[in-house]
Design a protein around this motif. Structure first.
Motif, PDB file in Angstrom:
ATOM      1  N   MET A  88     -15.231  17.066   0.810  1.00 28.69           N
ATOM      2  CA  MET A  88     -14.475  17.980   1.085  1.00 28.69           C
ATOM      3  C   MET A  88     -12.998  17.820   1.352  1.00 28.69           C
ATOM      4  O   MET A  88     -12.660  16.947   2.154  1.00 28.69           O
ATOM      5  N   ILE A  89     -11.988  18.377   0.458  1.00 26.08           N
ATOM      6  CA  ILE A  89     -10.829  18.003   0.655  1.00 26.08           C
ATOM      7  C   ILE A  89     -10.252  19.097   1.871  1.00 26.08           C
ATOM      8  O   ILE A  89     -10.553  20.539   1.424  1.00 26.08           O
ATOM      9  N   ARG A  90      -9.339  18.829   2.640  1.00 23.81           N
ATOM     10  CA  ARG A  90      -8.644  19.732   3.495  1.00 23.81           C
ATOM     11  C   ARG A  90      -6.960  19.623   3.322  1.00 23.81           C
ATOM     12  O   ARG A  90      -6.692  18.637   2.925  1.00 23.81           O
ATOM     13  N   TYR A  91      -6.359  20.687   3.361  1.00 23.66           N
ATOM     14  CA  TYR A  91      -4.834  20.645   3.177  1.00 23.66           C
ATOM     15  C   TYR A  91      -4.247  21.149   4.608  1.00 23.66           C
ATOM     16  O   TYR A  91      -4.596  22.137   4.956  1.00 23.66           O
ATOM     17  N   ARG A  92      -3.106  20.584   4.754  1.00 27.20           N
ATOM     18  CA  ARG A  92      -2.284  21.013   5.769  1.00 27.20           C
ATOM     19  C   ARG A  92      -0.809  20.438   5.633  1.00 27.20           C
ATOM     20  O   ARG A  92      -0.495  19.530   4.606  1.00 27.20           O
ATOM     21  N   ASP A  93       0.064  21.181   6.276  1.00 33.01           N
ATOM     22  CA  ASP A  93       1.470  20.845   6.045  1.00 33.01           C
ATOM     23  C   ASP A  93       1.676  19.293   6.824  1.00 33.01           C
ATOM     24  O   ASP A  93       1.267  18.974   7.885  1.00 33.01           O
ATOM     25  N   ALA A  94       2.481  18.687   6.036  1.00 36.60           N
ATOM     26  CA  ALA A  94       2.853  17.224   6.866  1.00 36.60           C
ATOM     27  C   ALA A  94       3.903  17.333   7.719  1.00 36.60           C
ATOM     28  O   ALA A  94       4.340  18.282   8.106  1.00 36.60           O
ATOM     29  N   GLU A  95       3.539  16.364   8.732  1.00 31.07           N
ATOM     30  CA  GLU A  95       4.283  16.400  10.043  1.00 31.07           C
ATOM     31  C   GLU A  95       5.184  14.967  10.045  1.00 31.07           C
ATOM     32  O   GLU A  95       4.963  14.060   9.363  1.00 31.07           O
ATOM     33  N   ALA A  96       6.093  14.835  10.888  1.00 30.33           N
ATOM     34  CA  ALA A  96       6.873  13.454  10.977  1.00 30.33           C
ATOM     35  C   ALA A  96       5.937  12.239  11.200  1.00 30.33           C
ATOM     36  O   ALA A  96       6.509  11.200  10.411  1.00 30.33           O
ATOM     37  N   GLY A  97       4.796  12.465  11.805  1.00 29.26           N
ATOM     38  CA  GLY A  97       3.933  11.359  12.117  1.00 29.26           C
ATOM     39  C   GLY A  97       3.165  11.053  10.619  1.00 29.26           C
ATOM     40  O   GLY A  97       2.593  10.020  10.894  1.00 29.26           O
ATOM     41  N   ASP A  98       3.313  11.741   9.725  1.00 31.92           N
ATOM     42  CA  ASP A  98       2.525  11.384   8.371  1.00 31.92           C
ATOM     43  C   ASP A  98       3.158  10.352   7.441  1.00 31.92           C
ATOM     44  O   ASP A  98       2.621   9.997   6.428  1.00 31.92           O
ATOM     45  N   VAL A  99       4.515  10.066   7.693  1.00 26.49           N
ATOM     46  CA  VAL A  99       5.138   9.186   6.744  1.00 26.49           C
ATOM     47  C   VAL A  99       4.558   8.128   6.486  1.00 26.49           C
ATOM     48  O   VAL A  99       4.620   7.679   5.268  1.00 26.49           O
ATOM     49  N   SER A 100       3.811   7.325   7.234  1.00 30.39           N
ATOM     50  CA  SER A 100       3.237   6.143   7.055  1.00 30.39           C
ATOM     51  C   SER A 100       1.868   6.282   5.791  1.00 30.39           C
ATOM     52  O   SER A 100       1.889   5.792   5.115  1.00 30.39           O
ATOM     53  N   ALA A 101       1.296   7.421   6.004  1.00 32.10           N
ATOM     54  CA  ALA A 101       0.112   7.952   5.064  1.00 32.10           C
ATOM     55  C   ALA A 101       0.860   8.164   3.759  1.00 32.10           C
ATOM     56  O   ALA A 101       0.342   7.887   2.857  1.00 32.10           O
ATOM     57  N   ILE A 102       1.826   9.057   3.787  1.00 33.66           N
ATOM     58  CA  ILE A 102       2.615   9.659   2.712  1.00 33.66           C
ATOM     59  C   ILE A 102       3.251   8.417   1.916  1.00 33.66           C
ATOM     60  O   ILE A 102       2.830   8.286   0.680  1.00 33.66           O
ATOM     61  N   ASP A 103       3.542   7.163   2.739  1.00 36.28           N
ATOM     62  CA  ASP A 103       3.993   6.229   2.103  1.00 36.28           C
ATOM     63  C   ASP A 103       3.109   5.231   1.231  1.00 36.28           C
ATOM     64  O   ASP A 103       3.325   4.766   0.236  1.00 36.28           O
ATOM     65  N   ALA A 104       2.097   5.057   1.908  1.00 40.79           N
ATOM     66  CA  ALA A 104       0.812   4.369   1.505  1.00 40.79           C
ATOM     67  C   ALA A 104       0.319   5.036   0.217  1.00 40.79           C
ATOM     68  O   ALA A 104       0.227   4.490  -0.670  1.00 40.79           O
ATOM     69  N   VAL A 105       0.137   6.345   0.133  1.00 42.79           N
ATOM     70  CA  VAL A 105      -0.213   7.107  -0.959  1.00 42.79           C
ATOM     71  C   VAL A 105       0.629   7.079  -2.120  1.00 42.79           C
ATOM     72  O   VAL A 105       0.220   6.689  -3.196  1.00 42.79           O
ATOM     73  N   PHE A 106       2.064   6.981  -1.633  1.00 42.62           N
ATOM     74  CA  PHE A 106       2.902   6.960  -2.929  1.00 42.62           C
ATOM     75  C   PHE A 106       2.697   5.395  -3.458  1.00 42.62           C
ATOM     76  O   PHE A 106       2.724   5.509  -4.635  1.00 42.62           O
ATOM     77  N   ARG A 107       2.807   4.474  -2.695  1.00 45.57           N
ATOM     78  CA  ARG A 107       3.062   3.015  -3.221  1.00 45.57           C
ATOM     79  C   ARG A 107       1.631   2.858  -4.030  1.00 45.57           C
ATOM     80  O   ARG A 107       1.818   2.083  -5.203  1.00 45.57           O
ATOM     81  N   GLU A 108       0.492   3.281  -3.621  1.00 46.93           N
ATOM     82  CA  GLU A 108      -0.612   2.816  -4.239  1.00 46.93           C
ATOM     83  C   GLU A 108      -0.654   3.606  -5.504  1.00 46.93           C
ATOM     84  O   GLU A 108      -1.020   3.038  -6.594  1.00 46.93           O
ATOM     85  N   SER A 109      -0.471   4.926  -5.684  1.00 47.76           N
ATOM     86  CA  SER A 109      -0.397   5.782  -6.599  1.00 47.76           C
ATOM     87  C   SER A 109       0.605   5.170  -7.768  1.00 47.76           C
ATOM     88  O   SER A 109       0.184   4.940  -8.830  1.00 47.76           O
ATOM     89  N   PHE A 110       1.812   5.131  -7.561  1.00 49.04           N
ATOM     90  CA  PHE A 110       2.804   4.665  -8.136  1.00 49.04           C
ATOM     91  C   PHE A 110       2.452   3.264  -8.920  1.00 49.04           C
ATOM     92  O   PHE A 110       2.639   3.061 -10.291  1.00 49.04           O
TER      93      PHE A 110
END
Length: 168
Positions: A1-23
């Motif tokens: 099950m996928i959940r959605y939410r707005d990103a917060e400042a504390g999410d930058v590490s997770a965003i960076d990891a998804v970006f690097r892995e996917s790119f």
């Protein structure tokens, strides 16, 4: 099950990891290691934090029980497009492999379009690598049309991207 939410400042590490892995999974084979390293080196946690704090920037996360599986980022236009109607840029939409086929890409794209409209935009633009046929078909299914070319730099390598536009 996928959940959605707005990103917060504390999410930058997770965003960076998804970006690097996917790119790297999608495009890494196109570049010399030094070009890829130079490109990825621009994406520091400090740079992500600064970008997310930019006025008009919005990021939506897709999460499953294992964590962040994808994200979508919209914000002020940086692409070389002609001035015209109020415009928002879909800057990034990235998913980890486990997020593909879950409907997360469609949900994130729908969020981006709805958010742009809510901000008063009447047009959305994005760039996509010319040979990323899966992404191009995805955006075309959402109504985007090619309007120009864009040189996307990865280190010393220049990719041939297409600028696409959607009237909102």
């Amino acid at each position: 099950m996928i959940r959605y939410r707005d990103a917060e400042a504390g999410d930058v590490s997770a965003i960076d990891a998804v970006f690097r892995e996917s790119f790297v999974a999608t495009f890494g084979h196109l570049y010399k290691p030094e070009d890829l390293a130079a490109f990825l080196g621009q994406f520091t946690l400090e740079a992500w934090t600064k970008e997310l704090a930019t006025p008009g920037m919005a990021v939506r996360l897709a999460e499953d029980d294992a964590g962040v599986v994808g994200f979508c980022k919209i914000g002020p236009v940086t692409l070389p497009v002609e001035a015209g109607p109020p415009t928002t840029e879909l800057r990034q939409l990235y998913l980890r492999e486990r997020g593909k086929g879950t409907g997360a890409a469609q949900a994130l794209a729908a969020w981006a379009i709805a958010s742009a409209r809510a901000q008063g935009a009447t047009r959305m633009v994005l760039s996509v690598y010319v040979d990323n046929h899966r992404a191009r078909r995805f955006y075309e299914r959402h109504g985007f049309q090619e309007i120009g070319r864009y040189e996307f730099r990865v280190g010393d390598h220049i990719d041939d991207d297409r600028i696409m536009s959607l009237d909102l």
